[in-house]
Design a protein around this motif. Structure first.
Motif, PDB file in Angstrom:
ATOM      1  N   CYS A 118       0.878  -1.173   0.000  1.00 49.30           N
ATOM      2  CA  CYS A 118       0.000   0.000   0.000  1.00 49.30           C
ATOM      3  C   CYS A 118       0.906   1.210   0.000  1.00 49.30           C
ATOM      4  CB  CYS A 118      -0.865   0.042   1.251  1.00 49.30           C
ATOM      5  SG  CYS A 118      -1.866  -1.424   1.449  1.00 49.30           S
ATOM      6  N   THR A 120       0.438   3.941   1.810  1.00 44.89           N
ATOM      7  CA  THR A 120       0.572   4.233   3.243  1.00 44.89           C
ATOM      8  C   THR A 120      -0.116   3.100   3.994  1.00 44.89           C
ATOM      9  OG1 THR A 120       0.611   6.636   2.939  1.00 44.89           O
ATOM     10  CG2 THR A 120      -0.139   5.839   5.085  1.00 44.89           C
ATOM     11  N   TYR A 121       0.520   2.623   5.067  1.00 42.94           N
ATOM     12  CA  TYR A 121      -0.121   1.564   5.855  1.00 42.94           C
ATOM     13  C   TYR A 121      -0.999   2.176   6.928  1.00 42.94           C
ATOM     14  CZ  TYR A 121       3.231  -1.202   3.363  1.00 42.94           C
ATOM     15  OH  TYR A 121       3.957  -1.768   2.360  1.00 42.94           O
ATOM     16  N   CYS A 122      -2.293   1.885   6.838  1.00 38.64           N
ATOM     17  CA  CYS A 122      -3.242   2.419   7.816  1.00 38.64           C
ATOM     18  C   CYS A 122      -3.053   1.661   9.126  1.00 38.64           C
ATOM     19  CB  CYS A 122      -4.672   2.204   7.340  1.00 38.64           C
ATOM     20  SG  CYS A 122      -4.933   2.707   5.644  1.00 38.64           S
ATOM     21  N   CYS A 125      -5.684  -1.083   9.768  1.00 33.34           N
ATOM     22  CA  CYS A 125      -5.913  -2.061   8.700  1.00 33.34           C
ATOM     23  C   CYS A 125      -6.307  -3.434   9.244  1.00 33.34           C
ATOM     24  CB  CYS A 125      -4.644  -2.214   7.871  1.00 33.34           C
ATOM     25  SG  CYS A 125      -4.803  -3.443   6.565  1.00 33.34           S
ATOM     26  N   VAL A 131      -0.244  -7.042   4.917  1.00 30.83           N
ATOM     27  CA  VAL A 131       0.194  -5.943   4.061  1.00 30.83           C
ATOM     28  C   VAL A 131       1.659  -5.596   4.293  1.00 30.83           C
ATOM     29  CG1 VAL A 131      -2.094  -4.900   3.806  1.00 30.83           C
ATOM     30  CG2 VAL A 131      -0.553  -4.071   5.593  1.00 30.83           C
ATOM     31  N   GLY A 163      -6.408  -5.735  -1.622  1.00 29.55           N
ATOM     32  CA  GLY A 163      -5.024  -6.057  -1.238  1.00 29.55           C
ATOM     33  C   GLY A 163      -4.779  -5.833   0.224  1.00 29.55           C
ATOM     34  N   GLY A 164      -3.775  -5.092   0.443  1.00 34.45           N
ATOM     35  CA  GLY A 164      -2.964  -4.201  -0.317  1.00 34.45           C
ATOM     36  C   GLY A 164      -3.766  -3.210  -1.183  1.00 34.45           C
ATOM     37  N   ARG A 195      -6.940   3.012  -1.626  1.00 35.11           N
ATOM     38  CA  ARG A 195      -6.864   4.193  -0.761  1.00 35.11           C
ATOM     39  C   ARG A 195      -5.883   5.202  -1.364  1.00 35.11           C
ATOM     40  NH1 ARG A 195      -8.269   6.478   3.909  1.00 35.11           N
ATOM     41  NH2 ARG A 195      -6.822   6.859   5.612  1.00 35.11           N
ATOM     42  N   GLN A 223     -11.239   4.408  -0.130  1.00 35.25           N
ATOM     43  CA  GLN A 223     -11.440   4.461   1.331  1.00 35.25           C
ATOM     44  C   GLN A 223     -11.095   5.870   1.808  1.00 35.25           C
ATOM     45  OE1 GLN A 223      -9.461   3.131   5.496  1.00 35.25           O
ATOM     46  NE2 GLN A 223      -9.252   1.600   3.916  1.00 35.25           N
TER      47      GLN A 223
END
Ligand SMILES: *Cc1c(COP(=O)(O)O)cnc(C)c1O
Ligand code: SF4
Length: 360
Positions: A118, A120-122, A125, A131, A163-164, A195, A223
């Motif tokens: 991704c 940016t990693y939320c 998540c 991820v 995904g991802g 996202r 998102q």
């Protein structure tokens, strides 16, 4: 000259992706943190990856730890706390996965994970265990297995790329994947869950739009969790996609202290509708490990949706979706407006709490 400019635009997002923040050392230079915080974030990063585009970080408020964007992208020590009801695969993706990279739970549609990268990693998540791992990108062999599965299952008519973030793949990879899926004529609709409009909107290049346009019918579901994430580049990206005739919907996650109040949700949903983006789902926070600090209770979600129903255009109202434990499907939960029911009469409650009788 024109070609040159376009080439730059097409590669800029890849530079931005490569140069994003991925370590505590980098983060320390931007965010003020004590030694203790630093050590904590370091432990969190061992378990769940850090990845933050400078673009999304630039939208965050550097001085305010309660900034809704910051809360979603900067690791917190609370992620180390795990609750007994939480798990690494709360949606049971694995159990419903007949071949690697595909989840088939509902009869007519499947999820495909072409990558676990991704932009940016939320921090909230629900696939956080997966991820950010390079081995998450599908090999040709695995892609073929997926295509064979789709070929063998003619009841599937929609493929959802998730995904991802599928849009972290480059244009050629996406083009090939789309081409292969499109050669299966029983697949009627494609969908992308992404996202990237929030974290790296420069990804929505002219060339990408051209590719997406050529594989319609395609739906894009973005998102967005807070109106602050709707930047001017987000708006431009949405405009490009809309002009190509591709419908855009939004799914949001209900997050404690980020968007769990009616004013914040109103502002978010109105801003989306204004751009032509339809709020589709508001997800109750899943039971992934280490995100209990983001989770509200279902009662609160139902109450928020009830308040929205009374005070904002129906266009702005998503379904509030709760995932069954163990991943047996999502369920829309709504306030019970039916107060009583018998053979002749049904009592229903209107938007401002008055009860009316109507024939059953
Ligand atoms: C959420 C989900 C879908 C998509 O569901 P829609 O209600 O069509 O948006 C499909 N497959 C799985 C496994 C899902 O979890
Ligand atoms: S973009 Fe989606 S998959 Fe990626 S970290 Fe955020 S919630 Fe998880």
């Amino acid at each position: 000259m024109c070609v040159e400019t376009k080439k730059n635009a097409d590669s800029q997002w890849q530079e931005d992706l490569k140069n994003r923040i991925t370590s505590v050392e980098q983060l320390k230079k931007i965010i003020n943190m004590s030694h203790e915080e630093e050590a904590n974030i370091y432990s969190v990063a061992q378990k769940f990856k850090i990845g933050i585009t400078s673009f999304l970080l630039s939208l965050a408020d550097a001085d305010n730890p309660n900034c809704p964007i910051r809360k979603q992208i900067i690791p917190s020590v609370e992620e180390l706390h795990s609750k007994p009801e939480e798990s690494d695969d709360p949606l049971g993706d694995k159990r419903s996965s007949p071949v690697y990279g595909l989840t088939h739970r509902y009869p007519d549609r499947v999820l495909v994970y072409p990558t676990y990268e991704c932009a940016t990693y939320c921090r909230h998540c629900f696939r956080r265990k997966k991820v950010g791992h390079c081995d998450g990108r599908l090999s040709d062999e695995k892609t073929n297995n997926i295509l064979n599965y789709l070929w063998d299952h003619k009841e599937i008519n929609e493929v959802i790329l998730t995904g991802g973030d599928p849009l972290t793949l480059d244009d050629n990879k996406l083009k090939n994947l789309f081409f292969n899926i499109r050669s299966l004529h029983h697949i009627r609709v494609l969908r992308i869950h992404t996202r990237i409009f929030v974290s790296l909107p420069s990804r929505i290049t002219h060339n990408l739009v051209k590719i997406l346009k050529s594989v319609q019918p395609l739906y894009i579901i973005v998102q967005v969790n807070h109106a602050k994430e709707i930047s001017s580049l987000f708006k431009q990206a949405v405009e490009k996609i809309s002009r190509a005739g591709i419908p855009i919907l939004c799914q949001s996650v209900l997050l404690k202290n980020v968007n769990d109040d009616v004013q914040t949700l109103k502002s978010l949903f109105y801003s989306l509708v204004e751009l032509g983006v339809k709020p589709y789902y508001l997800h109750h926070c899943d039971l992934a490990r280490g995100i209990s600090h983001f989770r509200t209770n279902i009662q609160k979600g139902v109450e928020l949706l009830k308040q929205l129903r009374g005070s904002i255009s129906g266009l702005c109202i998503p379904y509030y979706m709760v995932e069954t434990t163990g991943g047996h499907g999502k369920v829309p939960i709504i306030y019970n407006y039916v107060k009583s029911r018998n053979e002749t009469l049904t009592e229903i409650e209107n938007y401002n709490g008055q009860i009316y009788k109507c024939p059953s």
